[in-house]
Design a protein around this motif. Structure first.
Motif, PDB file in Angstrom:
ATOM      1  N   VAL A  21       0.863  -1.134  -0.109  1.00 24.23           N
ATOM      2  CA  VAL A  21      -0.143  -0.057   0.058  1.00 24.23           C
ATOM      3  C   VAL A  21       1.028   1.095  -0.025  1.00 24.23           C
ATOM      4  N   THR A  22       0.736   1.871  -0.969  1.00 22.17           N
ATOM      5  CA  THR A  22       1.429   3.299  -1.039  1.00 22.17           C
ATOM      6  C   THR A  22       0.711   4.614  -1.224  1.00 22.17           C
ATOM      7  N   ASP A  24       0.140   8.563  -3.168  1.00 20.83           N
ATOM      8  CA  ASP A  24       0.959   9.237  -4.408  1.00 20.83           C
ATOM      9  C   ASP A  24       0.044  10.547  -4.075  1.00 20.83           C
ATOM     10  N   GLY A  55       5.360  10.009  -3.817  1.00 21.46           N
ATOM     11  CA  GLY A  55       4.752   9.057  -3.214  1.00 21.46           C
ATOM     12  C   GLY A  55       5.628   7.884  -2.484  1.00 21.46           C
ATOM     13  N   GLY A  56       5.120   7.061  -1.799  1.00 19.39           N
ATOM     14  CA  GLY A  56       5.863   6.141  -1.005  1.00 19.39           C
ATOM     15  C   GLY A  56       5.044   5.223  -0.157  1.00 19.39           C
ATOM     16  N   PHE A  57       5.589   4.340   0.314  1.00 21.57           N
ATOM     17  CA  PHE A  57       5.140   3.366   1.174  1.00 21.57           C
ATOM     18  C   PHE A  57       4.396   3.798   2.403  1.00 21.57           C
ATOM     19  N   VAL A  58       3.328   3.239   2.710  1.00 22.64           N
ATOM     20  CA  VAL A  58       2.613   3.789   3.870  1.00 22.64           C
ATOM     21  C   VAL A  58       3.255   2.691   5.282  1.00 22.64           C
ATOM     22  N   PRO A  62      -1.785   6.779   9.940  1.00 26.96           N
ATOM     23  CA  PRO A  62      -2.924   7.103   8.909  1.00 26.96           C
ATOM     24  C   PRO A  62      -2.448   7.221   7.522  1.00 26.96           C
ATOM     25  N   LEU A  63      -3.165   6.889   6.652  1.00 21.96           N
ATOM     26  CA  LEU A  63      -2.833   7.179   5.279  1.00 21.96           C
ATOM     27  C   LEU A  63      -2.434   8.908   4.988  1.00 21.96           C
ATOM     28  N   GLN A  84      -8.321  13.502   0.299  1.00 20.13           N
ATOM     29  CA  GLN A  84      -8.014  12.049  -0.598  1.00 20.13           C
ATOM     30  C   GLN A  84      -8.819  12.208  -1.656  1.00 20.13           C
ATOM     31  N   GLY A  86      -8.518   9.285  -4.587  1.00 17.31           N
ATOM     32  CA  GLY A  86      -9.086   7.966  -4.732  1.00 17.31           C
ATOM     33  C   GLY A  86      -7.843   7.069  -4.658  1.00 17.31           C
ATOM     34  N   THR A  87      -8.586   5.761  -4.904  1.00 17.05           N
ATOM     35  CA  THR A  87      -7.377   4.886  -4.788  1.00 17.05           C
ATOM     36  C   THR A  87      -7.221   3.938  -6.083  1.00 17.05           C
ATOM     37  N   GLY A  89      -5.796   0.565  -7.665  1.00 11.07           N
ATOM     38  CA  GLY A  89      -4.977  -0.793  -7.527  1.00 11.07           C
ATOM     39  C   GLY A  89      -5.194  -1.785  -8.408  1.00 11.07           C
ATOM     40  N   VAL A 100      -1.283  -1.183  -4.401  1.00 12.43           N
ATOM     41  CA  VAL A 100      -2.391  -0.378  -4.205  1.00 12.43           C
ATOM     42  C   VAL A 100      -2.127   0.861  -3.826  1.00 12.43           C
ATOM     43  N   VAL A 102      -3.190   4.971  -2.515  1.00 10.13           N
ATOM     44  CA  VAL A 102      -4.167   5.709  -2.226  1.00 10.13           C
ATOM     45  C   VAL A 102      -3.559   7.179  -2.547  1.00 10.13           C
TER      46      VAL A 102
END
Lengths: 243, 243
Positions: A21-22, A24, A55-58, A62-63, A84, A86-87, A89, A100, A102
DNA sequence: TTGAGATTAACTCGCTCTGAGAAGAACTAT
DNA sequence: ATAGTTCTTCTCAGAGCGAGTTAATCTCAA
């Protein structure tokens, strides 16, 4: 989450193929009368040499915190409006594995070039018209962000996030013109902005000088307390958008 | 996605704490003049006995496909309008592990009770006013879905997704009344719906009988080809929404 | 110093859209 | 038949909008 298998697999995630989960970030600003987006030039494969959204990894956070962290790594953006978007994936959007992502949308006033200050020498503000053929599916993410910001200018006071804490009506109008890509009638825009409750409030002061090309010293305003514009500030309907 | 560590970890996802990706679906319909949501009674811990949104793990498939699959497992919903609502991924939202859930919003015409047909005996349509204290953070997801559907009725022809392929203006008005929770002026609504280009198109026919409580046989309409309503069908502004 | 040109801010005018109400016709249930 | 309900259309006043105008103010260049 109903079958026993699902229940057990929740305790053993390796029963499923691993998913990363990343986040962007589509960071937008208005500079030189143009809508611009913050991009990173990728140094490594895949898509080495191509531009991509930051972007990068979560991590264990929290997102939205992850999005804010990634944004801070590339710029000195502070107090930006972040929401936010959209996602994304689809399998295959990253050739390495299932990722995936977010996507978040950020709005900032005009800032100096990130290359001069940030630690990411490859970060740059790019006019959105020139931001094409990005890495991964970032073209689609950017397109979703542009659609969102164009729509939200209509019914929210979002334009104030693109200007400084004190601004003139003309600066606000320039934001609308840059985002929508069309000029607005100055007189009607002025009347409209002042008539919508809570959009802007007067500071009682004016700028020190008139405009660069003449004209009286314009009055300064602050963002008001409205969360929605009523009535909305609609752009002329285009047949292509409706059908 | 810039440091070497990030690059390598993309090939070894176990370098990060495992994350599960699920979809949850807010499926809405209008039954008995009320807006209702499809809920599942959970049989297992955590939150055993509590209601939850239908959902489950994402397999090797697009996110929307996963949402459609989870929905099909609980109902015989076919040809439903489905759109992404948002992603909820706070650490701790699932006590077992980190779960990032992509929420989808579905709109369906009135359907028979899912309990009679679906294989999930615990699925039920519940009026949204009674859908409280759901499992996980599903209260927040449902609230986001309700906010979205209320707003989209204003500027899209979404209401037609809640009625059958042929419908009367009064049925459409009942959808607005149920979603917004307030009655609309019948005459003005009628004028408005027919005047917005592409909202509805006439079938040239009427119903076989008049209304249950009298009145002439109403004319039947189909959904038109508009994707946006211009001008929009705005609900009266509430001060609480604006500020 | 002066004039040309641009900008701010306010105004007018005609048109469209909206909310509120009214009214006639059509239909069901009693 | 009668009462009550609903569908559909119409009217009217007010609000909002696009387009255009105008006076005052200011910068820049001649």
């Amino acid at each position: 989450m109903n079958s026993e298998q699902d229940f057990l697999s929740a305790y053993d995630p390796r029963a499923y193929a691993p998913v990363a989960v990343t986040v962007d970030v589509v960071a937008l600003t208005v500079r030189d009368g143009e809508l611009q987006v913050l991009l990173i030039e990728r140094g490594e494969h895949p898509f080495a040499g191509r531009y991509a959204l930051p972007g990068g990894f979560v991590r264990d956070e929290p997102l939205e915190t992850a999005a804010r962290r990634e944004l801070a790594e590339e710029t000195e953006l502070d107090r930006v409006h972040l929401e936010q978007l959209g996602t994304f994936g689809d399998p295959g959007r990253d050739p390495r594995m299932r990722v995936v992502s977010v996507a978040y949308l950020a709005f900032a006033p005009s800032m100096p070039d990130p290359a001069s200050g940030g630690d990411a020498a490859s970060a740059a503000w790019v006019p959105v018209a020139q931001a094409r053929e990005l890495a991964f599916d970032h073209d689609a993410i950017l397109a979703a962000g542009l659609e969102r910001v164009r729509a939200k200018l209509e019914y929210t006071p979002l334009a104030t996030a693109f200007v400084g804490p004190e601004f003139t009506i003309a600066e606000l109008r320039a934001v609308y013109a840059a985002v929508w890509g069309e000029d607005l009638h100055a007189g009607n825009f002025h009347r409209k902005v002042l008539s919508v409750p809570g959009f802007v409030e007067s500071t009682g002061t004016t700028t020190e000088r008139g405009g660069e090309r003449g004209g009286p010293k314009p009055r300064l305003y602050r963002a008001g307390d409205a969360r929605l514009l009523h009535p909305a500030l609609l752009r002329p309907a285009r047949e292509a958008d409706i059908r």
